[in-house]
Design an enzyme around this catalytic site. Structure first.
Site, PDB file in Angstrom:
ATOM      1  N   ASP A  16       0.916  -1.074   0.215  1.00  0.00           N
ATOM      2  CA  ASP A  16      -0.086   0.059   0.088  1.00  0.00           C
ATOM      3  C   ASP A  16       0.788   1.105   0.124  1.00  0.00           C
ATOM      4  O   ASP A  16       1.779   1.486   0.933  1.00  0.00           O
ATOM      5  CB  ASP A  16      -0.749  -0.048   1.297  1.00  0.00           C
ATOM      6  N   ASP A  75     -13.362  -4.310  -2.441  1.00  0.00           N
ATOM      7  CA  ASP A  75     -13.438  -4.113  -0.890  1.00  0.00           C
ATOM      8  C   ASP A  75     -14.872  -4.404  -0.454  1.00  0.00           C
ATOM      9  O   ASP A  75     -15.746  -4.117  -0.782  1.00  0.00           O
ATOM     10  CB  ASP A  75     -13.113  -2.808  -0.497  1.00  0.00           C
TER      11      ASP A  75
END
Length: 258
Positions: free
Chosen positions: A11, A130
């Site tokens: 990330d 997600d």
């Protein structure tokens, strides 16, 4: 039978690799290029980079660090972050990425999937999804948009399995399921959820969120029949080395790449 893949996830925020818990409270864990090189040397099959604030901030991923990574890596890597059209994807692929991943922009404009697949081929197009906790007893899960920034995250108004079938029909080449409640807590992958997704699509399926032990990787490959397992914190910390993980998977009869 294709070999199962092990994929470290990096990330990215403000030019560094960060990690949080359940998509919140991110802290810096390392340099983008240094971590990428380390994982490549350990035997990672590919890497995934998420610019986690790009979509909420209305921008595309910064291709400068993509170019830096491409100069160092000899394994495939995928990049996600605010890719809203052909021009954005073209810039990321030209910078050296092998695949692009789209999430919130595809939820906002599903035709984007067809456009990218037509221009670059389905093999280049990954859809990230997600997913929050189960919301009712009918097997419906909440798909979340803009999850990279907690104050921007919101319910996308999509049924998970319906969205999975739609992205396959529109030409996606792969799906990554990011289980928000499992993210960073190292309690294991969301195997029941992933098994439901596996039954709903023939696309390559990547599990994300929950890896804490080698046993968790074994479980997700055996129980959910995923094609790849993605993880971050256990690799960043050094608690699990990729070469040791692959040896353990092979010892359990799970086919992996050398």
């Amino acid at each position: 039978m294709p070999a199962c893949r092990v994929i470290p996830c990096l990330d990215v925020a403000e030019g560094a690799v960060v990690k949080g818990v359940r998509f919140r409270d991110h802290r810096v864990v390392g340099d983008i290029v240094e971590l990428a090189a380390r994982y490549s040397a350990e035997g990672a099959d590919e890497l995934v980079f998420y610019d986690i604030t790009a979509s909420p901030e209305g921008r595309c991923v910064d291709t400068a660090w993509v170019e830096r990574v491409a100069r160092e890596l000899d394994i495939p890597f995928c990049v996600a972050g605010g890719i809203r059209g052909i021009y954005d994807a073209e810039a990321v692929l030209a910078a050296g990425a092998d695949k692009v991943s789209v999430n919130s922009p595809a939820l906002a404009r599903p035709q984007l999937i067809e456009e990218l697949a037509a221009r670059f081929g389905s093999q280049c197009v990954v859809i990230g999804i997600d997913v929050d906790a189960q919301t009712d007893h009918a097997g419906s899960w909440r798909v979340v948009a803009h999850s990279g920034k907690p104050d921007a995250a919101h319910d996308a108004g999509r049924d998970l399995l319906g969205w999975v079938r739609e992205v396959e029909a529109r030409g996606a080449g792969e799906i990554v399921i990011n289980a928000i409640r499992q993210d960073g807590v190292r309690a294991g992958y969301a195997c029941d959820l992933l098994a439901c997704v596996r039954a709903a699509t023939n696309l390559p399926l990547v599990a994300s969120g929950g890896a804490g032990t080698i046993a968790h990787f074994i479980e997700v490959f055996e129980r959910a029949d995923v094609d790849a397992a993605l993880a971050a914190s256990v690799f960043h910390s050094g608690d699990i080395r990729i070469d040791a993980l692959k040896r353990a998977l092979a010892a359990h009869g799970i086919v992996v790449r050398p």
